[in-house]
Design a protein around this motif. Sequence first.
Motif, PDB file in Angstrom:
ATOM      1  N   PHE A  25       9.624 105.789  75.839  1.00 14.40           N
ATOM      2  CA  PHE A  25      10.033 104.734  74.910  1.00 14.40           C
ATOM      3  C   PHE A  25      11.458 104.297  75.214  1.00 14.40           C
ATOM      4  O   PHE A  25      12.283 105.101  75.657  1.00 14.40           O
ATOM      5  CB  PHE A  25       9.965 105.230  73.462  1.00 14.40           C
ATOM      6  N   VAL A  26      11.756 103.042  74.958  1.00 12.98           N
ATOM      7  CA  VAL A  26      13.109 102.526  75.159  1.00 12.98           C
ATOM      8  C   VAL A  26      14.095 103.350  74.343  1.00 12.98           C
ATOM      9  O   VAL A  26      15.171 103.704  74.821  1.00 12.98           O
ATOM     10  CB  VAL A  26      13.189 101.029  74.796  1.00 12.98           C
ATOM     11  N   ALA A  27      13.747 103.698  73.122  1.00 15.36           N
ATOM     12  CA  ALA A  27      14.641 104.482  72.264  1.00 15.36           C
ATOM     13  C   ALA A  27      14.988 105.824  72.900  1.00 15.36           C
ATOM     14  O   ALA A  27      16.126 106.267  72.842  1.00 15.36           O
ATOM     15  CB  ALA A  27      13.995 104.695  70.895  1.00 15.36           C
ATOM     16  N   THR A  28      14.021 106.466  73.535  1.00 15.64           N
ATOM     17  CA  THR A  28      14.256 107.753  74.198  1.00 15.64           C
ATOM     18  C   THR A  28      15.205 107.591  75.377  1.00 15.64           C
ATOM     19  O   THR A  28      16.112 108.391  75.574  1.00 15.64           O
ATOM     20  CB  THR A  28      12.921 108.355  74.683  1.00 15.64           C
ATOM     21  N   VAL A  29      15.000 106.546  76.141  1.00 15.84           N
ATOM     22  CA  VAL A  29      15.850 106.292  77.308  1.00 15.84           C
ATOM     23  C   VAL A  29      17.281 106.002  76.879  1.00 15.84           C
ATOM     24  O   VAL A  29      18.239 106.442  77.510  1.00 15.84           O
ATOM     25  CB  VAL A  29      15.274 105.128  78.146  1.00 15.84           C
ATOM     26  N   LEU A  30      17.452 105.276  75.780  1.00 17.86           N
ATOM     27  CA  LEU A  30      18.782 104.866  75.329  1.00 17.86           C
ATOM     28  C   LEU A  30      19.557 105.964  74.598  1.00 17.86           C
ATOM     29  O   LEU A  30      20.739 105.800  74.328  1.00 17.86           O
ATOM     30  CB  LEU A  30      18.676 103.641  74.410  1.00 17.86           C
ATOM     31  N   GLN A  31      18.920 107.083  74.290  1.00 10.71           N
ATOM     32  CA  GLN A  31      19.570 108.132  73.500  1.00 10.71           C
ATOM     33  C   GLN A  31      20.700 108.846  74.229  1.00 10.71           C
ATOM     34  O   GLN A  31      21.539 109.469  73.604  1.00 10.71           O
ATOM     35  CB  GLN A  31      18.544 109.181  73.049  1.00 10.71           C
ATOM     36  N   SER A  32      20.712 108.796  75.529  1.00 13.85           N
ATOM     37  CA  SER A  32      21.727 109.568  76.245  1.00 13.85           C
ATOM     38  C   SER A  32      22.478 108.701  77.243  1.00 13.85           C
ATOM     39  O   SER A  32      22.022 107.649  77.654  1.00 13.85           O
ATOM     40  CB  SER A  32      21.067 110.746  76.971  1.00 13.85           C
TER      41      SER A  32
ATOM     42  N   PRO B  99      24.348 109.370  80.966  1.00 18.09           N
ATOM     43  CA  PRO B  99      23.673 108.187  81.483  1.00 18.09           C
ATOM     44  C   PRO B  99      22.264 108.068  80.917  1.00 18.09           C
ATOM     45  O   PRO B  99      21.736 109.025  80.356  1.00 18.09           O
ATOM     46  CB  PRO B  99      23.641 108.415  82.990  1.00 18.09           C
ATOM     47  N   LEU B 100      21.657 106.914  81.088  1.00 18.60           N
ATOM     48  CA  LEU B 100      20.333 106.667  80.534  1.00 18.60           C
ATOM     49  C   LEU B 100      19.335 107.704  81.015  1.00 18.60           C
ATOM     50  O   LEU B 100      19.352 108.112  82.177  1.00 18.60           O
ATOM     51  CB  LEU B 100      19.864 105.262  80.915  1.00 18.60           C
ATOM     52  N   ASN B 101      18.476 108.124  80.105  1.00 14.73           N
ATOM     53  CA  ASN B 101      17.502 109.180  80.371  1.00 14.73           C
ATOM     54  C   ASN B 101      16.272 108.597  81.078  1.00 14.73           C
ATOM     55  O   ASN B 101      15.219 108.446  80.480  1.00 14.73           O
ATOM     56  CB  ASN B 101      17.106 109.841  79.050  1.00 14.73           C
ATOM     57  N   ILE B 102      16.426 108.245  82.355  1.00 13.71           N
ATOM     58  CA  ILE B 102      15.324 107.672  83.119  1.00 13.71           C
ATOM     59  C   ILE B 102      15.472 108.092  84.575  1.00 13.71           C
ATOM     60  O   ILE B 102      16.584 108.225  85.086  1.00 13.71           O
ATOM     61  CB  ILE B 102      15.276 106.136  82.974  1.00 13.71           C
ATOM     62  N   GLN B 103      14.326 108.339  85.219  1.00 10.67           N
ATOM     63  CA  GLN B 103      14.340 108.752  86.619  1.00 10.67           C
ATOM     64  C   GLN B 103      13.337 107.916  87.399  1.00 10.67           C
ATOM     65  O   GLN B 103      12.267 107.576  86.885  1.00 10.67           O
ATOM     66  CB  GLN B 103      13.967 110.224  86.754  1.00 10.67           C
ATOM     67  N   PHE B 104      13.701 107.625  88.638  1.00  7.42           N
ATOM     68  CA  PHE B 104      12.823 106.870  89.517  1.00  7.42           C
ATOM     69  C   PHE B 104      12.382 107.755  90.677  1.00  7.42           C
ATOM     70  O   PHE B 104      13.100 108.659  91.080  1.00  7.42           O
ATOM     71  CB  PHE B 104      13.547 105.624  90.050  1.00  7.42           C
ATOM     72  N   ARG B 105      11.200 107.466  91.233  1.00 10.61           N
ATOM     73  CA  ARG B 105      10.666 108.240  92.350  1.00 10.61           C
ATOM     74  C   ARG B 105      11.298 107.858  93.677  1.00 10.61           C
ATOM     75  O   ARG B 105      11.149 108.570  94.657  1.00 10.61           O
ATOM     76  CB  ARG B 105       9.141 108.065  92.433  1.00 10.61           C
ATOM     77  N   ARG B 106      12.001 106.739  93.693  1.00 10.37           N
ATOM     78  CA  ARG B 106      12.688 106.283  94.907  1.00 10.37           C
ATOM     79  C   ARG B 106      14.100 105.853  94.556  1.00 10.37           C
ATOM     80  O   ARG B 106      14.410 105.555  93.407  1.00 10.37           O
ATOM     81  CB  ARG B 106      11.941 105.094  95.518  1.00 10.37           C
TER      82      ARG B 106
ATOM     83  N   ARG C  47      20.929  93.996  79.746  1.00  8.69           N
ATOM     84  CA  ARG C  47      20.164  93.495  78.594  1.00  8.69           C
ATOM     85  C   ARG C  47      19.966  94.590  77.547  1.00  8.69           C
ATOM     86  O   ARG C  47      20.052  94.348  76.352  1.00  8.69           O
ATOM     87  CB  ARG C  47      18.813  92.959  79.052  1.00  8.69           C
ATOM     88  N   LEU C  48      19.696  95.811  77.999  1.00  8.55           N
ATOM     89  CA  LEU C  48      19.468  96.921  77.068  1.00  8.55           C
ATOM     90  C   LEU C  48      20.719  97.289  76.287  1.00  8.55           C
ATOM     91  O   LEU C  48      20.640  97.742  75.147  1.00  8.55           O
ATOM     92  CB  LEU C  48      18.965  98.152  77.824  1.00  8.55           C
ATOM     93  N   MET C  49      21.889  97.118  76.886  1.00  9.24           N
ATOM     94  CA  MET C  49      23.131  97.479  76.210  1.00  9.24           C
ATOM     95  C   MET C  49      23.385  96.602  74.977  1.00  9.24           C
ATOM     96  O   MET C  49      24.142  96.978  74.097  1.00  9.24           O
ATOM     97  CB  MET C  49      24.313  97.394  77.166  1.00  9.24           C
ATOM     98  N   GLU C  50      22.744  95.450  74.907  1.00 11.33           N
ATOM     99  CA  GLU C  50      22.900  94.555  73.761  1.00 11.33           C
ATOM    100  C   GLU C  50      21.943  94.895  72.620  1.00 11.33           C
ATOM    101  O   GLU C  50      22.057  94.367  71.527  1.00 11.33           O
ATOM    102  CB  GLU C  50      22.679  93.110  74.200  1.00 11.33           C
ATOM    103  N   VAL C  51      20.990  95.794  72.863  1.00  6.38           N
ATOM    104  CA  VAL C  51      19.977  96.135  71.872  1.00  6.38           C
ATOM    105  C   VAL C  51      20.546  97.114  70.852  1.00  6.38           C
ATOM    106  O   VAL C  51      21.161  98.108  71.213  1.00  6.38           O
ATOM    107  CB  VAL C  51      18.729  96.746  72.559  1.00  6.38           C
ATOM    108  N   GLN C  52      20.334  96.825  69.586  1.00  5.40           N
ATOM    109  CA  GLN C  52      20.714  97.722  68.497  1.00  5.40           C
ATOM    110  C   GLN C  52      19.436  98.178  67.798  1.00  5.40           C
ATOM    111  O   GLN C  52      18.806  97.407  67.085  1.00  5.40           O
ATOM    112  CB  GLN C  52      21.628  96.998  67.494  1.00  5.40           C
TER     113      GLN C  52
END
Length: 88
Positions: free
Chosen positions: A23-30, A32-39, A55-60
């Motif tokens: 979820f976007v909320a989960t990624v934004l909780q930390s 650096p952002l809590n997301i990983q890519f395979r490449r 764009r995400l930094m503007e989301v509240q």
Amino acid sequence: LGETPLAIQYPSLYRIVQRREAFVATVLQSTPLNIQFRRTLIGNRWEEWLHLVSRLMEVQLSQQPDKLRWKLTRSGEFIVKSMYLDVI
């Protein structure tokens, strides 16, 4: 962020993200952002990532539950007539 899911807006990132169900909320909780890519993100993917992050930094986000909104009426409530008129 807009009318379409992020997976459709950023397909090249979605194809290589480690956890597609996040979820976007989960990624934004930390930070650096809590997301990983395979490449590694290089070239156009890096540019897309920077665009998405800006764009995400503007989301509240709020703690209020999500609400469904019917786009075919001003009130946002589903009315059979609105769907009928849209179909014909």
